[in-house]
Design a protein around this motif. Structure first.
Motif, short mmCIF file in Angstrom:
data_model
loop_
_atom_site.label_atom_id
_atom_site.label_comp_id
_atom_site.label_asym_id
_atom_site.label_seq_id
_atom_site.Cartn_x
_atom_site.Cartn_y
_atom_site.Cartn_z
N SER A 11 84.91 81.32 89.47
CA SER A 11 84.25 82.40 88.71
C SER A 11 85.22 83.01 87.71
CB SER A 11 83.74 83.49 89.65
OG SER A 11 82.77 82.98 90.52
N THR A 12 86.48 83.16 88.12
CA THR A 12 87.50 83.69 87.21
C THR A 12 87.72 82.73 86.05
OG1 THR A 12 88.54 84.84 89.06
CG2 THR A 12 89.87 84.54 87.06
N ASP A 13 87.76 81.44 86.34
CA ASP A 13 87.89 80.44 85.28
C ASP A 13 86.69 80.49 84.34
OD1 ASP A 13 90.28 79.59 86.37
OD2 ASP A 13 89.45 77.76 87.26
N GLN A 14 85.51 80.69 84.89
CA GLN A 14 84.30 80.79 84.08
C GLN A 14 84.37 81.98 83.13
OE1 GLN A 14 80.73 80.84 86.44
NE2 GLN A 14 79.40 81.19 84.68
N LEU A 15 84.85 83.11 83.61
CA LEU A 15 85.02 84.27 82.74
C LEU A 15 86.06 84.00 81.68
CD1 LEU A 15 84.46 87.15 81.87
CD2 LEU A 15 86.04 87.93 83.67
N GLY A 16 87.17 83.35 82.05
CA GLY A 16 88.20 83.00 81.07
C GLY A 16 87.65 82.12 79.96
N ARG A 17 86.82 81.15 80.34
CA ARG A 17 86.19 80.27 79.33
C ARG A 17 85.26 81.07 78.42
NH1 ARG A 17 86.00 76.96 83.84
NH2 ARG A 17 83.78 77.40 84.22
N ALA A 18 84.50 81.99 79.01
CA ALA A 18 83.58 82.81 78.21
C ALA A 18 84.36 83.68 77.22
CB ALA A 18 82.72 83.68 79.12
N LEU A 19 85.46 84.27 77.67
CA LEU A 19 86.28 85.09 76.77
C LEU A 19 86.86 84.23 75.65
CD1 LEU A 19 88.06 87.30 79.44
CD2 LEU A 19 86.54 88.13 77.62
N ALA A 20 87.30 83.03 75.98
CA ALA A 20 87.87 82.12 74.96
C ALA A 20 86.80 81.68 73.97
CB ALA A 20 88.50 80.91 75.64
N GLN A 21 85.63 81.35 74.47
CA GLN A 21 84.53 80.87 73.63
C GLN A 21 84.09 81.91 72.61
OE1 GLN A 21 82.97 77.81 73.98
NE2 GLN A 21 81.40 78.17 72.44
N THR A 22 84.16 83.18 72.98
CA THR A 22 83.63 84.25 72.13
C THR A 22 84.72 85.05 71.43
OG1 THR A 22 83.59 85.69 74.08
CG2 THR A 22 81.57 84.50 73.55
N ARG A 23 85.96 84.69 71.62
CA ARG A 23 87.11 85.45 71.11
C ARG A 23 87.10 85.58 69.59
NH1 ARG A 23 92.37 84.25 69.06
NH2 ARG A 23 91.94 82.04 68.87
N PRO A 24 87.37 86.79 69.10
CA PRO A 24 87.53 86.95 67.65
C PRO A 24 88.87 86.34 67.21
CG PRO A 24 87.85 89.04 68.77
CD PRO A 24 87.45 88.06 69.82
N ALA A 25 89.05 86.19 65.92
CA ALA A 25 90.27 85.56 65.39
C ALA A 25 91.53 86.32 65.81
CB ALA A 25 90.19 85.45 63.87
N GLN A 26 91.46 87.63 65.85
CA GLN A 26 92.59 88.44 66.29
C GLN A 26 92.09 89.49 67.26
OE1 GLN A 26 94.54 89.91 62.73
NE2 GLN A 26 95.90 88.15 62.81
N ALA A 27 92.84 89.66 68.36
CA ALA A 27 92.41 90.62 69.37
C ALA A 27 93.56 91.04 70.27
CB ALA A 27 91.28 90.04 70.22
#
Length: 159
Positions: A11-27
């Motif tokens: 589940s933690t990996d799934q959240l990490g993937r979601a954050l990566a998939q939707t990440r803005p160019a700078q954050a």
């Protein structure tokens, strides 16, 4: 704000993937939580999802680890061992060019860090973790909205 329950490492990996998939160019992301809450695990999952190859080390003793991304660079900081923000001067953060900041124990670097976009707060809850994701800037607002719309969070229950 988004609240989720992470039952296990997958589940933690799934959240990490979601954050990566939707990440803005700078954050700038602040990772908050007690020792063992899963901050480094989530950072590792996010970095791996962004294509970082090789070992992804916890910056507990080095304070900062830098990782090349397809475009730009990610910095993973762990400020647990910092007594006050003045101790960060020698890291050269004022000349920072990172595209993604993942900062554990950000309260210890207050005043020496760039403005936060997203706060991810983790806490133990039985055998899993409860996570609260909150925006702190317009950039963060857009990121949270993207997260809400992504299929990557499906199956992760609210606490």
């Amino acid at each position: 704000m988004i609240e989720l329950f992470l039952a296990d490492a997958d589940s933690t990996d799934q959240l990490g993937r979601a954050l990566a998939q939707t990440r803005p160019a700078q954050a700038v992301v602040h990772l908050q939580g007690d020792l063992g809450a899963g901050k480094s695990t989530l950072a590792r999952a996010l970095l791996r999802a962004l294509g970082v190859q090789g070992p992804i080390r916890s910056p507990t003793y080095t304070l900062i680890e830098r990782y090349p991304l397809a475009v730009g660079e990610a910095w993973h900081l762990d400020l647990y061992r910092i007594g006050n923000a003045g101790e960060l001067d020698f890291l050269g953060l004022d000349e920072a060019t990172a595209d993604l900041w993942l900062v554990e124990w950000p309260e210890r670097g207050a005043g020496a860090l760039p403005p936060v976009d997203l706060v991810v707060a983790l806490e133990m809850d039985g055998n899993g973790r409860r996570v609260r994701i909150q925006a702190h800037s317009p950039n963060g607002d857009a990121w949270v909205q993207q997260l809400r719309e992504t299929a990557h969070l499906q199956g992760l229950p609210s606490p």
